[in-house]
Design an enzyme around this catalytic site. Sequence first.
Site, PDB file in Angstrom:
ATOM      1  N   LYS A 191       0.992  -1.220  -0.186  1.00 24.54           N
ATOM      2  CA  LYS A 191      -0.108  -0.008  -0.040  1.00 24.54           C
ATOM      3  C   LYS A 191       0.727   1.249   0.075  1.00 24.54           C
ATOM      4  CE  LYS A 191      -1.629   2.950   2.784  1.00 24.54           C
ATOM      5  NZ  LYS A 191      -1.577   4.160   1.712  1.00 24.54           N
ATOM      6  N   GLY A 244       7.359   5.108   7.860  1.00 21.34           N
ATOM      7  CA  GLY A 244       6.434   6.289   7.815  1.00 21.34           C
ATOM      8  C   GLY A 244       6.608   6.804   9.401  1.00 21.34           C
ATOM      9  N   SER A 245       5.577   7.708   9.680  1.00 17.81           N
ATOM     10  CA  SER A 245       5.878   8.239  10.982  1.00 17.81           C
ATOM     11  C   SER A 245       5.979   7.278  12.219  1.00 17.81           C
ATOM     12  CB  SER A 245       4.722   9.289  11.137  1.00 17.81           C
ATOM     13  OG  SER A 245       3.517   8.809  11.211  1.00 17.81           O
ATOM     14  N   THR A 246       6.424   8.017  13.130  1.00 19.12           N
ATOM     15  CA  THR A 246       6.404   7.353  14.626  1.00 19.12           C
ATOM     16  C   THR A 246       5.053   6.920  14.825  1.00 19.12           C
ATOM     17  OG1 THR A 246       8.819   7.834  15.009  1.00 19.12           O
ATOM     18  CG2 THR A 246       7.351   7.117  16.778  1.00 19.12           C
ATOM     19  N   GLY A 249       3.640   4.064  13.024  1.00 17.65           N
ATOM     20  CA  GLY A 249       4.507   2.719  13.407  1.00 17.65           C
ATOM     21  C   GLY A 249       4.019   2.191  14.542  1.00 17.65           C
ATOM     22  N   CYS A 302      13.641  11.174   5.785  1.00 12.53           N
ATOM     23  CA  CYS A 302      13.429  10.475   7.542  1.00 12.53           C
ATOM     24  C   CYS A 302      14.788  10.829   7.983  1.00 12.53           C
ATOM     25  CB  CYS A 302      13.203   9.095   7.461  1.00 12.53           C
ATOM     26  SG  CYS A 302      14.233   8.193   6.405  1.00 12.53           S
ATOM     27  N   GLU A 400      10.162  16.421  14.615  1.00 12.59           N
ATOM     28  CA  GLU A 400      10.578  16.173  13.142  1.00 12.59           C
ATOM     29  C   GLU A 400       9.856  17.017  12.375  1.00 12.59           C
ATOM     30  OE1 GLU A 400       9.108  12.502  11.219  1.00 12.59           O
ATOM     31  OE2 GLU A 400      11.132  12.424  10.399  1.00 12.59           O
TER      32      GLU A 400
HETATM   33  P1  NAD Z   1       2.602   8.344   7.561  1.00 10.83           P
HETATM   34  O1  NAD Z   1       3.041   7.727   8.689  1.00 10.83           O
HETATM   35  O2  NAD Z   1       1.615   9.504   7.800  1.00 10.83           O
HETATM   36  O3  NAD Z   1       2.190   7.327   6.565  1.00 10.83           O
HETATM   37  C1  NAD Z   1       2.891   6.498   6.083  1.00 10.83           C
HETATM   38  C2  NAD Z   1       2.238   5.298   5.381  1.00 10.83           C
HETATM   39  O4  NAD Z   1       1.229   4.629   6.409  1.00 10.83           O
HETATM   40  C3  NAD Z   1       1.188   5.844   4.332  1.00 10.83           C
HETATM   41  O5  NAD Z   1       0.934   4.973   3.369  1.00 10.83           O
HETATM   42  C4  NAD Z   1      -0.380   5.992   4.982  1.00 10.83           C
HETATM   43  O6  NAD Z   1      -1.310   5.849   4.195  1.00 10.83           O
HETATM   44  C5  NAD Z   1      -0.060   4.988   5.983  1.00 10.83           C
HETATM   45  N1  NAD Z   1      -1.064   5.185   7.122  1.00 10.83           N
HETATM   46  C6  NAD Z   1      -1.248   6.505   7.612  1.00 10.83           C
HETATM   47  N2  NAD Z   1      -2.386   6.309   8.613  1.00 10.83           N
HETATM   48  C7  NAD Z   1      -2.601   4.902   8.983  1.00 10.83           C
HETATM   49  C8  NAD Z   1      -3.229   4.227   9.901  1.00 10.83           C
HETATM   50  N3  NAD Z   1      -4.083   4.782  10.488  1.00 10.83           N
HETATM   51  N4  NAD Z   1      -3.291   2.912   9.537  1.00 10.83           N
HETATM   52  C9  NAD Z   1      -2.624   2.280   8.502  1.00 10.83           C
HETATM   53  N5  NAD Z   1      -1.852   3.003   7.695  1.00 10.83           N
HETATM   54  C10 NAD Z   1      -1.712   4.373   7.958  1.00 10.83           C
HETATM   55  O7  NAD Z   1       4.002   9.170   7.135  1.00 10.83           O
HETATM   56  P2  NAD Z   1       4.393  10.006   5.834  1.00 10.83           P
HETATM   57  O8  NAD Z   1       3.684  11.325   6.193  1.00 10.83           O
HETATM   58  O9  NAD Z   1       3.688   9.172   4.635  1.00 10.83           O
HETATM   59  O10 NAD Z   1       5.841  10.055   5.801  1.00 10.83           O
HETATM   60  C11 NAD Z   1       6.620  10.715   6.394  1.00 10.83           C
HETATM   61  C12 NAD Z   1       7.101  10.082   7.679  1.00 10.83           C
HETATM   62  O11 NAD Z   1       7.759   8.821   7.227  1.00 10.83           O
HETATM   63  C13 NAD Z   1       8.591  10.842   8.362  1.00 10.83           C
HETATM   64  O12 NAD Z   1       8.024  10.625   9.862  1.00 10.83           O
HETATM   65  C14 NAD Z   1       9.430  10.034   7.938  1.00 10.83           C
HETATM   66  O13 NAD Z   1      10.582  10.208   8.946  1.00 10.83           O
HETATM   67  C15 NAD Z   1       9.183   8.778   7.896  1.00 10.83           C
HETATM   68  N6  NAD Z   1      10.153   8.030   6.934  1.00 10.83           N
HETATM   69  C16 NAD Z   1      10.860   7.126   7.602  1.00 10.83           C
HETATM   70  C17 NAD Z   1      11.874   6.275   6.785  1.00 10.83           C
HETATM   71  C18 NAD Z   1      12.633   5.278   7.429  1.00 10.83           C
HETATM   72  O14 NAD Z   1      13.298   4.466   6.732  1.00 10.83           O
HETATM   73  N7  NAD Z   1      13.098   5.515   8.788  1.00 10.83           N
HETATM   74  C19 NAD Z   1      12.029   6.651   5.570  1.00 10.83           C
HETATM   75  C20 NAD Z   1      11.090   7.504   4.914  1.00 10.83           C
HETATM   76  C21 NAD Z   1      10.367   8.245   5.722  1.00 10.83           C
END
Ligand code: NAD
Length: 498
Positions: A191, A244-246, A249, A302, A400
């Site tokens: 996804k 994605g975001s903490t 996660g 990130c 962040e």
């Molecule tokens: P996000 O957490 O908002 O979204 C990431 C993914 O999770 C998207 O596909 C989103 O649709 C999905 N998502 C959102 N809410 C959800 C829920 N309630 N249940 C299930 N899935 C859900 O993050 P973002 O804004 O897309 O990306 C930015 C973040 O990603 C930043 O915090 C960045 O640091 C992090 N990031 C980390 C790395 C790493 O390798 N550590 C790499 C790139 C980005």
Amino acid sequence: MLDYTKADWTKRASGLTMRHQAFINGKFVDAASGETFQSINPATDAVLADVASCDLEDVNRAVASGRAAFEAGIWSRTDPAHRKAVLLKLADLIRENLEEFALLDSLDMGKLVTDAATIDAPGSAHFFQWYAEAIDKIYDEVAPTGPGDLAIVARVPLGVVGAVTPWNFPLDMATWKAAAALAAGNSVVLKPAEQSPLSALRLAELAVEAGVPDGVFNVVPGFGHTAGQALGLHMDVDCLAFTGSTLIGKKFMEYSGQSNLKQIWPETGGKSPNLVFADCENLDAAADMAAFGIFFNQGEVCSANSRLYVERSIKDEFVEKLVARAAGMQPGDPLDPASKMGAIVDRKQTEGVMKFVEAGKQTANLVAGGEQVHVDGKGCFVLPTIFDDVSHDDALARDEIFGPVLSVIPFDAEEDAIRMANDSVYGLAASVWTDNLSRALRVSDRLMAGTVSVNTVDALSAMTPFGGMKQSGFGRDLSLHSFDKYTALKTTWIKYAP
Ligand code: NAD
């Protein structure tokens, strides 16, 4: 392609076909509900495509097709040399379609097309090739049991791997998960972020063209609270690799507990420190890379080096160098090869970044940028922004921001720099600039980060694991260690007459 002008890229962009349906069981299909969402170009506000908005029913279909393919053994039990050949072919197909991938990511989330064409898209091909080449070079173990017993410890694929990815490197984040998971013999349901689903859909189509059987690689575009949550809670998904975001996660850890205890591999946020010591001889190189470390990809990285700790004796000189570099990195049309920074992914993210900037104007010393701007009267752009004399306790130094905003904090002693660098809930990456070898090793040793770069920033390769400590998550992408996420250790114990 690398000599294309803005007019060339713009012409090619206008002729691009966007895949906009879900990719399930080897075919493009509408969402069962018929719902769609708009994919918007943040540089122009133009609608690129109406994309299938998948929810539980589509995720169920995708997982079922992944499971059926896995059980049939048409990928999971094939000769490693076969999987290798297919994924090498996929790497070639990505290279053949480099221009298209570069445009898709640039249009979808605002990054510079030149970066997408020279970094993201070739990177994706390279990572597929790297994992393809690894497939027939990994051996299993025989335990030292002694005569009469033979215990084979093998790595076996898990089954259906779910992957949920962010928008900042759409093709590469999809690749980091899919390349290793597919190489190990799993089926994948991916996804992509709702802001940037287009390149992942094209990738899955090319995977089938390369020979990945139908059902093995599925893509379900949609929102987090629908498609993402459905994957996280699914009873037949064996592993969920998340970037994605903490905050989200942590949600996936909950989903696992509420469902089938699937393995969750979170790779989450960061607030990476960059430590510049006065004994660093080449301050110009340090300034070049410090600017790159925060302004590359509009700071939407990130591991962006967003906290800069500079030894007080060189701080003013160093900040002057940074301000000059920021002046040379103004945002522009992402399709113009002369632009140095692209657009922020969408309005919401731009507003979020600007909130930090406006608050920072009250608490720190703004020395560059600090404004939202338009390019050709349109789009979401933020100037490269530098705050000097930031207090270590300020939100600018703690949270962040995920935008082109650098916080500069002076320090007096090595011990203070280490203490402040480690005083964060995150631990993804860190950088150290010094010409003193003992200091480089001593400080690197003390920094709590998944990757410490010395005299560079953000060192990264297919050969080394990428991931964090603390609330940056514990998943690792890249390197052979990535296979730890996508395989289970299985012991087969055989008794025989010695
Ligand atoms: P996000 O957490 O908002 O979204 C990431 C993914 O999770 C998207 O596909 C989103 O649709 C999905 N998502 C959102 N809410 C959800 C829920 N309630 N249940 C299930 N899935 C859900 O993050 P973002 O804004 O897309 O990306 C930015 C973040 O990603 C930043 O915090 C960045 O640091 C992090 N990031 C980390 C790395 C790493 O390798 N550590 C790499 C790139 C980005």
